[in-house]
Scaffold this motif. Structure first.
Motif, PDB file in Angstrom:
ATOM      1  N   VAL A   1       0.864  -1.206   0.096  1.00 38.59           N
ATOM      2  CA  VAL A   1       0.056  -0.041  -0.086  1.00 38.59           C
ATOM      3  C   VAL A   1       0.834   1.229   0.157  1.00 38.59           C
ATOM      4  N   TRP A   2       0.601   2.075  -0.956  1.00 36.41           N
ATOM      5  CA  TRP A   2       1.523   3.364  -1.238  1.00 36.41           C
ATOM      6  C   TRP A   2       1.474   4.163   0.012  1.00 36.41           C
ATOM      7  N   GLY A   3       2.483   4.805   0.496  1.00 34.79           N
ATOM      8  CA  GLY A   3       2.388   5.824   1.437  1.00 34.79           C
ATOM      9  C   GLY A   3       2.837   5.239   2.948  1.00 34.79           C
ATOM     10  N   SER A   4       2.933   3.814   3.058  1.00 28.82           N
ATOM     11  CA  SER A   4       3.056   3.280   4.383  1.00 28.82           C
ATOM     12  C   SER A   4       4.344   2.318   4.190  1.00 28.82           C
ATOM     13  N   ASP A   5       5.127   2.348   5.088  1.00 28.17           N
ATOM     14  CA  ASP A   5       6.075   1.113   4.967  1.00 28.17           C
ATOM     15  C   ASP A   5       5.646  -0.242   5.558  1.00 28.17           C
ATOM     16  N   TYR A   6       4.508  -0.339   6.168  1.00 29.30           N
ATOM     17  CA  TYR A   6       4.038  -1.489   6.631  1.00 29.30           C
ATOM     18  C   TYR A   6       2.581  -1.668   6.440  1.00 29.30           C
ATOM     19  N   THR A   7       2.226  -3.022   6.217  1.00 23.31           N
ATOM     20  CA  THR A   7       0.907  -3.285   6.406  1.00 23.31           C
ATOM     21  C   THR A   7       0.439  -4.381   7.250  1.00 23.31           C
ATOM     22  N   ILE A   8      -0.748  -4.554   7.848  1.00 26.05           N
ATOM     23  CA  ILE A   8      -1.093  -5.450   8.784  1.00 26.05           C
ATOM     24  C   ILE A   8      -0.896  -6.891   8.245  1.00 26.05           C
ATOM     25  N   GLY A   9      -0.089  -7.719   8.818  1.00 30.05           N
ATOM     26  CA  GLY A   9       0.074  -9.023   8.507  1.00 30.05           C
ATOM     27  C   GLY A   9       1.581  -9.365   7.667  1.00 30.05           C
ATOM     28  N   CYS A  10       2.144  -8.299   7.427  1.00 28.30           N
ATOM     29  CA  CYS A  10       3.190  -8.516   6.359  1.00 28.30           C
ATOM     30  C   CYS A  10       4.437  -9.070   7.168  1.00 28.30           C
ATOM     31  N   ASP A  11       4.524  -8.928   8.585  1.00 27.42           N
ATOM     32  CA  ASP A  11       5.612  -9.383   9.681  1.00 27.42           C
ATOM     33  C   ASP A  11       5.329 -10.710  10.051  1.00 27.42           C
ATOM     34  N   THR A  12       4.044 -11.256  10.078  1.00 26.20           N
ATOM     35  CA  THR A  12       3.719 -12.641  10.258  1.00 26.20           C
ATOM     36  C   THR A  12       4.357 -13.420   9.241  1.00 26.20           C
ATOM     37  N   ALA A  13       3.709 -12.813   8.073  1.00 22.84           N
ATOM     38  CA  ALA A  13       3.967 -13.570   6.964  1.00 22.84           C
ATOM     39  C   ALA A  13       5.497 -13.597   6.593  1.00 22.84           C
ATOM     40  N   ALA A  14       6.164 -12.709   6.752  1.00 19.93           N
ATOM     41  CA  ALA A  14       7.734 -12.924   6.573  1.00 19.93           C
ATOM     42  C   ALA A  14       8.215 -13.729   7.517  1.00 19.93           C
ATOM     43  N   ASN A  15       7.784 -13.981   8.652  1.00 26.24           N
ATOM     44  CA  ASN A  15       8.260 -14.859   9.694  1.00 26.24           C
ATOM     45  C   ASN A  15       7.970 -16.278   9.276  1.00 26.24           C
ATOM     46  N   THR A  16       6.858 -16.201   8.685  1.00 26.23           N
ATOM     47  CA  THR A  16       6.405 -17.707   8.235  1.00 26.23           C
ATOM     48  C   THR A  16       7.418 -18.123   7.028  1.00 26.23           C
ATOM     49  N   ILE A  17       7.722 -17.423   6.100  1.00 23.30           N
ATOM     50  CA  ILE A  17       8.780 -17.701   5.210  1.00 23.30           C
ATOM     51  C   ILE A  17       9.808 -18.110   5.448  1.00 23.30           C
ATOM     52  N   ILE A  18      10.554 -17.201   6.710  1.00 24.75           N
ATOM     53  CA  ILE A  18      11.622 -17.593   7.172  1.00 24.75           C
ATOM     54  C   ILE A  18      11.756 -19.112   7.788  1.00 24.75           C
ATOM     55  N   ASP A  19      10.673 -19.202   8.629  1.00 25.90           N
ATOM     56  CA  ASP A  19      10.670 -20.541   9.032  1.00 25.90           C
ATOM     57  C   ASP A  19      10.757 -21.598   7.996  1.00 25.90           C
ATOM     58  N   ALA A  20      10.179 -21.461   6.776  1.00 24.56           N
ATOM     59  CA  ALA A  20      10.337 -22.412   5.621  1.00 24.56           C
ATOM     60  C   ALA A  20      11.690 -22.419   5.120  1.00 24.56           C
ATOM     61  N   ILE A  21      12.427 -21.139   5.118  1.00 22.41           N
ATOM     62  CA  ILE A  21      13.627 -21.160   4.462  1.00 22.41           C
ATOM     63  C   ILE A  21      14.487 -21.710   5.590  1.00 22.41           C
ATOM     64  N   ASN A  22      14.505 -21.583   6.851  1.00 26.02           N
ATOM     65  CA  ASN A  22      15.346 -22.221   7.700  1.00 26.02           C
ATOM     66  C   ASN A  22      15.556 -23.837   7.463  1.00 26.02           C
ATOM     67  N   LYS A  23      14.048 -24.310   7.460  1.00 23.60           N
ATOM     68  CA  LYS A  23      14.097 -26.014   7.102  1.00 23.60           C
ATOM     69  C   LYS A  23      14.760 -26.348   5.863  1.00 23.60           C
ATOM     70  N   LEU A  24      14.126 -25.517   4.723  1.00 23.32           N
ATOM     71  CA  LEU A  24      14.576 -25.917   3.505  1.00 23.32           C
ATOM     72  C   LEU A  24      16.192 -25.986   3.430  1.00 23.32           C
ATOM     73  N   ARG A  25      16.886 -24.891   4.065  1.00 18.65           N
ATOM     74  CA  ARG A  25      18.091 -24.751   4.009  1.00 18.65           C
ATOM     75  C   ARG A  25      19.085 -26.118   4.561  1.00 18.65           C
ATOM     76  N   ASP A  26      18.429 -26.662   5.736  1.00 18.49           N
ATOM     77  CA  ASP A  26      19.083 -27.966   6.171  1.00 18.49           C
ATOM     78  C   ASP A  26      19.044 -28.785   5.094  1.00 18.49           C
ATOM     79  N   THR A  27      17.790 -29.267   4.648  1.00 12.56           N
ATOM     80  CA  THR A  27      17.926 -30.288   3.572  1.00 12.56           C
ATOM     81  C   THR A  27      18.865 -29.982   2.241  1.00 12.56           C
TER      82      THR A  27
END
Ligand code: ATP
Length: 320
Positions: free
Chosen positions: A132-158
């Motif tokens: 959304v233009w004008g804001s550097d944050y939208t509700i939920g983006c932080d949780t989603a980014a953390n979900t992706i990080i969790d996946a990355i950590n696991k994928l990196r192991d394998t």
């Protein structure tokens, strides 16, 4: 001072929408203002699916993902007749102002309602995409980014165990914020986003060289708008001889209990929205700029396209 307002969530759900709606409701009640909840976004407004809310209606939801009000994509809202019907349904109940929590499409729908009827509208950016233009944050983006990080950590192991290349496709049709942020935080070698061109042949050549020099694994994060993860993975496998696997994260990114950041920021935005609309302000979206709550013109927010932070793009190149 408005005496009665309504709140709805619309478009794709995002973690923190509940915390936000809760803050709107409790702030309004604290100020002695009646507040209605509209179920299922613009659908509920057209189908008169709404109810007067009490404090307890928003109890036990701050920790939950999704949205207790329900959300929807509503074709009827895209027509002026639909929006006039929605306006009538609000007026019939004495509702004088509307808070819409949703992504850029939902805010566009809200902007049109305000232009056509003059009813006070305050928008809040609720989407995991952070687009959304004008804001550097939208509700939920932080949780989603953390979900992706969790996946990355696991994928990196394998990936490391098997000396593989992993291509991880994440959400983001037009905006690469999620891919870029999670890619940087997850230490991805390559981050492909819709806002930037990339040369897959050059990437493949780089990868092959790195493998020859002993690299154990490579992680590529690709936003869905930058290309299909499956096709990119296939291309890499064919052009490098590196054992490559593809993972498409999908709707897991939308769910989950919101992070502390999403709960607190969503609550701050909800409070500001309620106070603003009660005091008669309209046509604004509340967002964040460098850590502070800011108000943005609603029509500017929907008529401008957010660009990728060049500092992030630069950092990704340096750290690769
Ligand atoms: P996300 O970013 O998570 O996808 P969003 O709010 O952008 O969320 P959309 O599907 O684009 O999701 O929009 C939600 C609803 O808003 C639509 O179903 C429609 O009812 C309304 N809407 C979207 N665009 C418009 C428009 N141009 N005119 C009127 N209403 C619109």
């Amino acid at each position: 001072m408005l005496k009665s307002i309504a709140v709805m969530t619309s478009g794709g759900d995002s973690p923190g929408m509940n915390a936000c709606a809760r803050a709107v409701v409790r702030t309004a009640l604290y100020e002695g203002v009646e507040v209605w909840g509209i179920n299922n976004g613009y659908h509920g407004l057209l189908d008169e699916d709404m109810f007067k809310m009490e404090r307890k209606d928003v109890g036990d939801i701050i920790q939950r993902g999704g949205t207790f009000l329900g959300t929807a994509r509503c074709k009827r809202w895209e027509k002026p007749e639909g929006r006039m019907q929605g306006y009538k349904n609000l007026v019939d109940r004495g509702i004088q102002g509307l808070v819409v929590i949703g992504g850029d499409g939902s805010l566009r729908g809200a902007s049109l309602l305000s232009k056509e009827t003059g009813i006070p509208i305050v928008g809040l950016p609720g989407t995991i995409d952070n687009d959304v233009w004008g804001s550097d944050y939208t509700i939920g983006c932080d949780t989603a980014a953390n979900t992706i990080i969790d996946a990355i950590n696991k994928l990196r192991d394998t990936a490391s165990a098997h000396r593989r290349c992993i291509v991880l496709e994440v959400m983001g049709h037009r905006c690469g914020w999620l891919a870029m942020t999670a890619g940087i935080a997850g230490g991805a070698e390559y981050i492909l986003v819709p806002e930037e061109e990339y040369d897959l042949d050059a990437i493949c050549a780089d990868m092959a060289k790195a493998y020859k020099a002993g690299k154990r694994y490579i992680l590529v994060v690709v936003a869905e708008g930058a290309g299909s993860g499956q096709e990119i993975g296939k291309y890499i496998a064919e052009h490098t001889n590196i054992d490559t696997r593809v993972s498409v994260l999908g709707h897991i990114q939308r769910g989950g209990s919101p992070t502390v950041i999403d709960r607190v920021k969503a609550s701050q935005l909800g409070e500001q929205a309620a106070l603003a609309i009660i005091s008669g302000l309209s046509d604004i979206v509340f967002g964040f700029n460098k850590g502070h709550v800011v108000s943005i013109n609603l029509h500017d927010a929907v008529n401008n396209k957010k660009t990728l932070d060049p500092e992030y793009a630069h950092l990704a190149r340096v750290l690769f």
